[in-house]
Design an enzyme around this catalytic site. Structure first.
Site, PDB file in Angstrom:
ATOM      1  CD  GLU A 155      -2.871   1.359   2.352  1.00 48.66           C
ATOM      2  OE1 GLU A 155      -3.093   2.663   2.759  1.00 48.66           O
ATOM      3  OE2 GLU A 155      -3.061   0.536   2.983  1.00 48.66           O
TER       4      GLU A 155
ATOM      5  CB  THR B  36      -5.894   2.588   4.761  1.00 47.73           C
ATOM      6  OG1 THR B  36      -5.711   1.338   4.384  1.00 47.73           O
ATOM      7  CG2 THR B  36      -5.959   3.740   3.577  1.00 47.73           C
TER       8      THR B  36
ATOM      9  CB  CYS C 115      -9.821   2.258   6.224  1.00 46.26           C
ATOM     10  SG  CYS C 115      -9.713   0.476   6.907  1.00 46.26           S
TER      11      CYS C 115
END
Length: 316
Positions: free
Chosen positions: A132, A171, A201
């Site tokens: 990511e 996240t 998130c």
């Protein structure tokens, strides 16, 4: 007949699959339905061996680089996101490419692009080498995104202009650890621009809060997840920080260290966002075979988020 020792299992809720993971798995399954096998997936679609093996058995081929894919078969980009260069290379080869990047990761990519357009240099809070982080940093030219992993890293940052900075985050980080790093950034660069809404998130945050809620009740915590799953590893750390002396990551029931659990009366169970509920049930069944189990669900939030699959898979 041997009397089984009583044991309470505290089951954290929410746990397991998040909307982004659900969507990514669905994308691979729908691609196999639409185009048949094999369908290529660049990197593990989500970080869970059970999920990956299941999709592999259905005809998905997992590769690390686009160069490992033939031109004439569809390729899917994993939920973690990819650098901009990857879809550009797929387009140059006229490949069918389907992006399974979690929409909440895409939101961070869009933030980075917007700040870049405004002339700001980016500082990313994340883990070096995690797909990511690689994907997000790869949205902008080299040098435009500086990576920090700890509060200590902030002091060593060399920036272009202290008045033109913004920060973004991976996240799947620890909410508490990230707050410390953000505070250090704001102390050193008072004008730094942050996201309108936190980048970590909802699913990562909710799972961490659920672990904090069960931590005072338990003698041990088991987190079901993969060793390369960032959000699962953070759940172990959150459990330890919340006072749970024994907190361990297990991929399957077979990984449980029963000797370490000897003499305990209560165990907390949760699962990372890429771990399916079937593995949670497998762990509960393993406890039921050894103890007189009482299960208590501790719910701290309800999740009803759903993300649409890409249009190319919604078309007949």
């Amino acid at each position: 007949m041997t009397q089984l020792t009583p044991l309470t299992l505290y089951l954290a809720a929410p746990r397991g699959f998040c909307a982004g993971v659900d969507r990514a798995i669905k994308i691979v399954e729908l691609a196999l339905e639409k185009w048949g096998a094999p369908v290529y997936v660049r990197h593990e679609i989500v970080h869970n061996k059970f999920v990956v093996d299941d999709l592999r058995a259905k005809g998905a081929v997992f590769v690390e680089e686009l160069s490992d894919c033939p031109d004439d078969r569809p390729v899917i980009f994993s939920a973690h996101g990819v650098p901009k260069s990857v879809p550009a290379a797929a387009a140059a080869r006229a490949m069918i490419a389907v992006d399974a990047t979690c929409p909440l990761v895409t939101k961070v990519h869009n933030e980075a692009a917007r700040h870049f357009a405004d002339g700001l240099q980016m500082i990313m809070i994340g883990h070096e080498g995690h797909p990511e982080t690689v994907g997000t940093m790869g949205q902008l030219p080299n040098g435009e995104v500086l990576l920090v992993e700890t509060e200590g890293d902030v002091a060593g940052l060399v920036v272009r202009d202290i008045g033109k900075l913004a920060y973004i985050t991976q996240t799947t980080l620890s909410v508490d650890d990230t707050a410390g790093i953000v505070a250090a950034l704001q102390a050193r660069f008072p004008g730094i621009v942050g996201p309108h809404k936190e980048d970590i998130c909802y699913a990562t945050t909710n799972r961490q809060w659920a672990v904090k809620a069960i931590a005072p009740k338990i003698d041990a915590l088991l987190v079901i997840g993969a060793p390369n799953s960032s959000n699962s590893l953070r759940l172990v750390e959150v459990g330890r920080a919340a006072g749970c002396a024994y907190a361990q990551l297990v991929q399957r029931a077979v990984d449980i260290d029963w000797r370490a659990l000897d003499g305990i009366a209560s165990v907390g169970i949760t699962a990372g966002a890429s771990a399916p509920e079937v593995l949670v049930n497998e762990v509960i069944d393993a406890f039921c075979a050894r103890y007189d189990v009482r299960v208590e669900i501790v719910e701290t939030a309800q999740e009803n988020v759903e993300f649409k699959v890409p249009r190319i898979l919604r078309e007949a």
